[in-house]
Design a protein around this motif. Structure first.
Motif, PDB file in Angstrom:
ATOM      1  N   ALA A   1       0.820  -1.220   0.000  1.00 19.38           N
ATOM      2  CA  ALA A   1       0.000   0.000   0.000  1.00 19.38           C
ATOM      3  C   ALA A   1       0.849   1.263   0.000  1.00 19.38           C
ATOM      4  O   ALA A   1       0.509   2.258  -0.654  1.00 19.38           O
ATOM      5  CB  ALA A   1      -0.943  -0.012   1.202  1.00 19.38           C
ATOM      6  N   LYS A   2       1.954   1.229   0.744  1.00 20.66           N
ATOM      7  CA  LYS A   2       2.772   2.437   0.846  1.00 20.66           C
ATOM      8  C   LYS A   2       3.661   2.650  -0.380  1.00 20.66           C
ATOM      9  O   LYS A   2       4.368   3.656  -0.467  1.00 20.66           O
ATOM     10  CB  LYS A   2       3.591   2.406   2.130  1.00 20.66           C
ATOM     11  CG  LYS A   2       2.704   2.590   3.367  1.00 20.66           C
ATOM     12  CD  LYS A   2       3.491   2.703   4.646  1.00 20.66           C
ATOM     13  CE  LYS A   2       2.555   2.952   5.824  1.00 20.66           C
ATOM     14  NZ  LYS A   2       3.268   3.034   7.121  1.00 20.66           N
ATOM     15  N   ALA A   3       3.608   1.719  -1.318  1.00 23.18           N
ATOM     16  CA  ALA A   3       4.303   1.915  -2.593  1.00 23.18           C
ATOM     17  C   ALA A   3       3.411   2.629  -3.600  1.00 23.18           C
ATOM     18  O   ALA A   3       3.822   2.853  -4.745  1.00 23.18           O
ATOM     19  CB  ALA A   3       4.749   0.572  -3.170  1.00 23.18           C
ATOM     20  N   LYS A   4       2.225   3.013  -3.189  1.00 21.13           N
ATOM     21  CA  LYS A   4       1.265   3.659  -4.084  1.00 21.13           C
ATOM     22  C   LYS A   4       1.862   4.830  -4.859  1.00 21.13           C
ATOM     23  O   LYS A   4       1.629   4.941  -6.074  1.00 21.13           O
ATOM     24  CB  LYS A   4       0.040   4.109  -3.289  1.00 21.13           C
ATOM     25  CG  LYS A   4      -0.957   4.944  -4.065  1.00 21.13           C
ATOM     26  CD  LYS A   4      -2.115   5.395  -3.180  1.00 21.13           C
ATOM     27  CE  LYS A   4      -2.992   6.431  -3.854  1.00 21.13           C
ATOM     28  NZ  LYS A   4      -4.106   6.880  -2.991  1.00 21.13           N
ATOM     29  N   PRO A   5       2.644   5.746  -4.238  1.00 23.20           N
ATOM     30  CA  PRO A   5       3.176   6.874  -5.025  1.00 23.20           C
ATOM     31  C   PRO A   5       4.049   6.456  -6.196  1.00 23.20           C
ATOM     32  O   PRO A   5       4.235   7.233  -7.133  1.00 23.20           O
ATOM     33  CB  PRO A   5       3.982   7.677  -3.986  1.00 23.20           C
ATOM     34  CG  PRO A   5       3.368   7.321  -2.676  1.00 23.20           C
ATOM     35  CD  PRO A   5       2.973   5.880  -2.806  1.00 23.20           C
ATOM     36  N   LEU A   6       4.595   5.246  -6.140  1.00 23.34           N
ATOM     37  CA  LEU A   6       5.398   4.761  -7.262  1.00 23.34           C
ATOM     38  C   LEU A   6       4.532   4.389  -8.461  1.00 23.34           C
ATOM     39  O   LEU A   6       5.033   4.274  -9.580  1.00 23.34           O
ATOM     40  CB  LEU A   6       6.219   3.536  -6.848  1.00 23.34           C
ATOM     41  CG  LEU A   6       7.252   3.739  -5.747  1.00 23.34           C
ATOM     42  CD1 LEU A   6       7.895   2.412  -5.398  1.00 23.34           C
ATOM     43  CD2 LEU A   6       8.298   4.757  -6.175  1.00 23.34           C
ATOM     44  N   VAL A   7       3.249   4.182  -8.220  1.00 18.80           N
ATOM     45  CA  VAL A   7       2.344   3.721  -9.265  1.00 18.80           C
ATOM     46  C   VAL A   7       1.393   4.831  -9.710  1.00 18.80           C
ATOM     47  O   VAL A   7       1.191   5.043 -10.909  1.00 18.80           O
ATOM     48  CB  VAL A   7       1.560   2.481  -8.795  1.00 18.80           C
ATOM     49  CG1 VAL A   7       0.580   2.017  -9.861  1.00 18.80           C
ATOM     50  CG2 VAL A   7       2.524   1.355  -8.436  1.00 18.80           C
ATOM     51  N   TYR A   8       0.802   5.539  -8.755  1.00 14.23           N
ATOM     52  CA  TYR A   8      -0.083   6.641  -9.138  1.00 14.23           C
ATOM     53  C   TYR A   8      -0.289   7.588  -7.976  1.00 14.23           C
ATOM     54  O   TYR A   8      -0.029   7.263  -6.811  1.00 14.23           O
ATOM     55  CB  TYR A   8      -1.428   6.104  -9.621  1.00 14.23           C
ATOM     56  CG  TYR A   8      -2.378   5.630  -8.540  1.00 14.23           C
ATOM     57  CD1 TYR A   8      -3.412   6.453  -8.082  1.00 14.23           C
ATOM     58  CD2 TYR A   8      -2.259   4.372  -7.973  1.00 14.23           C
ATOM     59  CE1 TYR A   8      -4.299   6.028  -7.106  1.00 14.23           C
ATOM     60  CE2 TYR A   8      -3.138   3.935  -6.995  1.00 14.23           C
ATOM     61  CZ  TYR A   8      -4.155   4.764  -6.560  1.00 14.23           C
ATOM     62  OH  TYR A   8      -5.021   4.337  -5.578  1.00 14.23           O
ATOM     63  N   THR A   9      -0.733   8.778  -8.302  1.00 18.61           N
ATOM     64  CA  THR A   9      -1.192   9.748  -7.321  1.00 18.61           C
ATOM     65  C   THR A   9      -2.583  10.219  -7.746  1.00 18.61           C
ATOM     66  O   THR A   9      -3.033   9.934  -8.862  1.00 18.61           O
ATOM     67  CB  THR A   9      -0.247  10.964  -7.235  1.00 18.61           C
ATOM     68  OG1 THR A   9      -0.183  11.597  -8.523  1.00 18.61           O
ATOM     69  CG2 THR A   9       1.147  10.547  -6.807  1.00 18.61           C
ATOM     70  N   THR A  10      -3.246  10.919  -6.867  1.00 17.72           N
ATOM     71  CA  THR A  10      -4.564  11.461  -7.179  1.00 17.72           C
ATOM     72  C   THR A  10      -4.512  12.968  -7.075  1.00 17.72           C
ATOM     73  O   THR A  10      -4.137  13.521  -6.035  1.00 17.72           O
ATOM     74  CB  THR A  10      -5.637  10.900  -6.234  1.00 17.72           C
ATOM     75  OG1 THR A  10      -5.616   9.467  -6.304  1.00 17.72           O
ATOM     76  CG2 THR A  10      -7.010  11.400  -6.625  1.00 17.72           C
ATOM     77  N   VAL A  11      -4.837  13.648  -8.164  1.00 17.98           N
ATOM     78  CA  VAL A  11      -4.809  15.112  -8.207  1.00 17.98           C
ATOM     79  C   VAL A  11      -6.204  15.598  -8.603  1.00 17.98           C
ATOM     80  O   VAL A  11      -6.698  15.264  -9.688  1.00 17.98           O
ATOM     81  CB  VAL A  11      -3.757  15.621  -9.213  1.00 17.98           C
ATOM     82  CG1 VAL A  11      -3.781  17.140  -9.263  1.00 17.98           C
ATOM     83  CG2 VAL A  11      -2.370  15.107  -8.843  1.00 17.98           C
ATOM     84  N   ASN A  12      -6.818  16.352  -7.701  1.00 14.31           N
ATOM     85  CA  ASN A  12      -8.175  16.864  -7.952  1.00 14.31           C
ATOM     86  C   ASN A  12      -9.138  15.748  -8.350  1.00 14.31           C
ATOM     87  O   ASN A  12      -9.976  15.888  -9.240  1.00 14.31           O
ATOM     88  CB  ASN A  12      -8.154  17.943  -9.035  1.00 14.31           C
ATOM     89  CG  ASN A  12      -7.351  19.160  -8.624  1.00 14.31           C
ATOM     90  OD1 ASN A  12      -7.346  19.541  -7.449  1.00 14.31           O
ATOM     91  ND2 ASN A  12      -6.658  19.762  -9.588  1.00 14.31           N
TER      92      ASN A  12
ATOM     93  N   GLN B   1      -8.472  13.029  -9.851  1.00 14.15           N
ATOM     94  CA  GLN B   1      -8.081  12.309 -11.056  1.00 14.15           C
ATOM     95  C   GLN B   1      -6.830  11.471 -10.801  1.00 14.15           C
ATOM     96  O   GLN B   1      -5.874  11.936 -10.171  1.00 14.15           O
ATOM     97  CB  GLN B   1      -7.803  13.289 -12.203  1.00 14.15           C
ATOM     98  CG  GLN B   1      -9.017  14.128 -12.593  1.00 14.15           C
ATOM     99  CD  GLN B   1     -10.152  13.295 -13.140  1.00 14.15           C
ATOM    100  OE1 GLN B   1      -9.952  12.441 -14.006  1.00 14.15           O
ATOM    101  NE2 GLN B   1     -11.359  13.533 -12.639  1.00 14.15           N
ATOM    102  N   VAL B   2      -6.854  10.247 -11.279  1.00 13.41           N
ATOM    103  CA  VAL B   2      -5.693   9.366 -11.144  1.00 13.41           C
ATOM    104  C   VAL B   2      -4.601   9.811 -12.106  1.00 13.41           C
ATOM    105  O   VAL B   2      -4.847   9.995 -13.304  1.00 13.41           O
ATOM    106  CB  VAL B   2      -6.080   7.901 -11.420  1.00 13.41           C
ATOM    107  CG1 VAL B   2      -4.838   7.017 -11.476  1.00 13.41           C
ATOM    108  CG2 VAL B   2      -7.047   7.394 -10.350  1.00 13.41           C
TER     109      VAL B   2
END
Length: 681
Positions: free
Chosen positions: A594-605, A607-608
């Motif tokens: 789960a904590k590797a999420k920033p390596l795969v995607y982020t959420t901005v406004n 939106q993935v």
């Protein structure tokens, strides 16, 4: 039958020689075929269209399926081939039998053709006439073609995104099309296959099938696999591609079972321990029946290795194409599925997110136990590997194209370095808000470096690493005197500790051990063979991974200064779920990651935002071009001087309909003759 023609039966691949000046009326079939059986019964239609494949300078294989059989008696069918679109000059006018034992499919090889020439063909039964197909033979041996142009495709899941790509491909000016595997998907109703059907593709229902624990149903019987091919081939868009170009095909895993090896399925831990030979043989036979390939199958052979589909093609002195089979002979995955914790995604730790050190040590041990033989850690198997070496060394073409199902490119992540970067990026807002410290790019890099050193020195005996931050705190103090040791301990350390991932994420990871990364010793052996024998201009034409990649393949990716040997060009799937979507699912559903999420995607406004592509290129600099979230196809234009490859990215399904045009973007890369490097244009 004309005395200048001949007909033979070999695993129901019939053969005749082209002769000029033949006559014959449409539907005028003789009462008896070449084998003496009565062929008076006629079929009704050719609902699956026509196809051709395996073009050589003097031959091509023609295909159709005759509708209207009762399952017990053969049907009469005539094949006609002409060098004129109106069939005014017949070169072949041959009576054949569509046998129920082969599901009324016909594979007919025509020899005696002229090189680099267009031909037209059709099939007749009763009063029914098939669509007209067009095909083209390969350039003659020793000739010097100025150009070769082909599209290559892979991974066309019926139930995901759309097939708009086929409309575009059918309109191109090509010599042939290559299919590098996953023509069908053996499962229906899997989680990744729900909710994504285009309106033109109704849900599939297998006649038999086996239900998995997750509710998906997978093809098991011959009837199941035949049903899938018939369903896929019923789409008029794929029929148009087959009717317009000869197709050179190889299989990958989904023609039998996801991530399979030999006759083993590996949906869940333990399955790979037990052979499923009948299922594998059913898959082999259905592929043979529905693929216009110049191969044979021996059903009297009880083995699952009753068919050989690896083969090669020459296109004058311009190119040699080597098509390999990377499933029927491959060894088990280096890390057994049984040996890793069950995360709910059975392939985590064995095929995906595999610790590199463990993978390497296990592979080395398997080789040692076999006395140095690569067979226990091989994708190709010993016999095919020797054949591959012979083909590469004896290639007539200046370019050596390798129809290679799974990518040769290293795709790994240094977990410690990645975590350091995530912690550093996560700390930056607190530094700005609490200390007015807006880090410059150089300072951010220095902070990440200090965190990396602290992670390397951490106590990793527990489930979560314990850090002293002996490097991080002094580094921050050098940026701002206000960040003293006590201030750091009170204001920053708790947030850093709270964001530390499980200790296991500090490993170096191979992201996909089902591809060549999981069979590193054999990859190194193949690259050493090319390097030591000065075999250049080798380009992998690759699919499988549902993403676009272009990059160099090194003699040994683990060396400090590796040498590039060849290039791998990977096309995304026509319609299958993207590589990005798989890894997004991992970090969303497996708590360990789960904590590797920033390596795969982020959420901005809301939106993935895909960060996975950037992560891949950061840790794998040989990936000169990458798009991890894509569907599409690739078009290659080959000349003596260079290979140009254009990746066509598809738009997404919109309310069940493919966008028009289907392509939303293109990216061209080039490989110059004599240099194993990728230039992104």
């Amino acid at each position: 039958m004309d005395r200048r023609q001949f007909l033979k039966w070999s695993s129901f691949l019939t053969v005749s020689a082209a002769s000029a000046g033949l006559t014959g009326c449409m539907g005028d079939n003789s009462d008896d075929g070449a084998d003496g059986r009565n062929l008076s019964a006629a079929g009704k239609r050719f609902d699956l269209g026509v196809a051709s494949g395996d073009p050589r300078p003097d031959s091509v294989v023609l295909w159709t399926r005759v509708d209207g059989g009762d399952g017990s008696k053969p049907l009469a069918v005539t094949v006609q081939l002409s060098d004129r679109a109106d069939f005014s000059n017949l070169l072949v006018n041959q009576s054949l039998s569509a046998d129920p034992g082969w599901d009324y499919t016909v594979r007919h090889k025509v020899t005696g053709l002229a090189a680099a020439s267009f031909y037209y063909y059709r099939f007749l039964t009763g009063n029914a006439v098939s669509a007209t197909g067009r095909t083209k033979t390969a350039p003659a041996a020793g000739s010097a073609p100025s150009q070769l142009k082909f599209a290559y495709i892979t991974c066309q899941d019926w139930s995901v995104n759309h097939w708009g790509a086929f409309d575009e491909i059918a309109q191109l000016d090509l010599d042939f099309v290559m299919h590098v595997g996953d023509y069908i998907y053996e499962t229906v109703g899997a989680g990744f296959q729900t909710g994504g059907n285009e309106n033109r593709h109704p849900p599939l229902t297998l006649p038999n099938g086996t239900v998995r624990a997750d509710g998906a149903i997978y093809a098991t019987t011959l009837a199941d696999y035949r049903y899938l091919y018939k369903s896929y081939r019923a789409d008029p868009r794929i029929q148009a591609v087959h009717a317009t170009f000869p197709v050179i095909s190889i299989w990958d895993d989904h023609e039998f079972s996801d991530d399979c090896w030999q006759d083993r399925q590996v949906y869940y831990p333990g399955e790979g321990d037990t052979p499923n030979t009948p299922r594998r043989r059913n898959a082999n036979q259905a592929w043979f029946e529905y693929t216009p390939a110049d191969v044979s199958i021996d059903l009297s052979n009880p083995s699952f290795q009753n068919i050989q589909i690896y083969r090669s093609f020459n296109f004058g002195n311009l190119a040699t194409l080597v098509m390999t089979d990377q499933r029927l002979y491959r060894a088990d995955h280096i890390i057994s599925e049984d040996s890793v914790p069950n995360t709910g995604l059975a392939n985590i730790g064995s095929r995906y997110f595999v610790p590199q050190e463990l993978l390497s040590a296990t592979e080395t041990a398997k080789i040692a136990a076999a006395g140095g033989d690569l067979q226990p850690v091989s994708i190709l198997g010993d016999s095919q590997r020797i054949w591959w070496q012979q083909q590469m060394q004896g290639a007539a073409g200046a370019w050596k194209l390798w129809g290679n199902e799974v990518s040769l490119l290293r795709m790994g992540v240094d977990g410690t370095q990645a975590v350091a970067g995530m912690l550093g990026q996560g700390l930056a807002p607190a530094l700005a808000q609490n200390f007015g410290l807006n880090l410059s790019p150089s300072q951010q890099q220095q902070l990440n470096g200090a965190l990396y050193l602290d992670l390397k020195a951490a106590d990793v005996s527990g489930a979560t690493p314990v850090l002293s931050y002996a490097n991080t705190q002094p580094q921050l103090a050098s940026f701002s005197a206000a960040i003293s040791a006590p201030v750091f301990a009170a204001a920053l350390k708790p947030a850093l500790d709270a964001n530390l991932p499980p200790t296991m994420l500090l490993n170096k990871y191979i992201l996909n051990a089902d591809q060549w990364d999981g069979y590193n010793a054999e990859r190194k052996a193949l690259m050493a063979f090319l390097k030591n024998n000065n075999i250049g201009n080798v380009v992998g034409i690759t699919g499988d991974i549902h993403a676009f990649f272009a990059g160099q393949v090194y003699d040994d990716f683990d060396l400090a200064s590796p040498t590039p040997v060849m290039v791998d060009l990977v096309t995304a799937g026509i319609s299958s779920n993207s590589l990005f979507s798989y890894f997004k699912n991992v970090v969303d559903t497996v708590p360990t990651f789960a904590k590797a999420k920033p390596l795969v995607y982020t959420t901005v406004n809301g939106q993935v935002v895909n960060t996975f592509t950037a992560t891949l290129q950061t840790f794998n600099p040989w990936l000169k071009y990458a798009d991890s979230d894509a569907q599409g196809y690739a078009v290659v234009t080959l000349t003596p001087a260079k290979l140009s490859c254009t990746f066509h990215k598809m738009g997404k399904l919109a309310k069940g309909t493919a966008p028009s045009p289907a392509t939303v973007s293109k990216q061209t890369v080039e490989v110059l003759s004599g240099t194993p490097a990728v230039n992104v244009l």
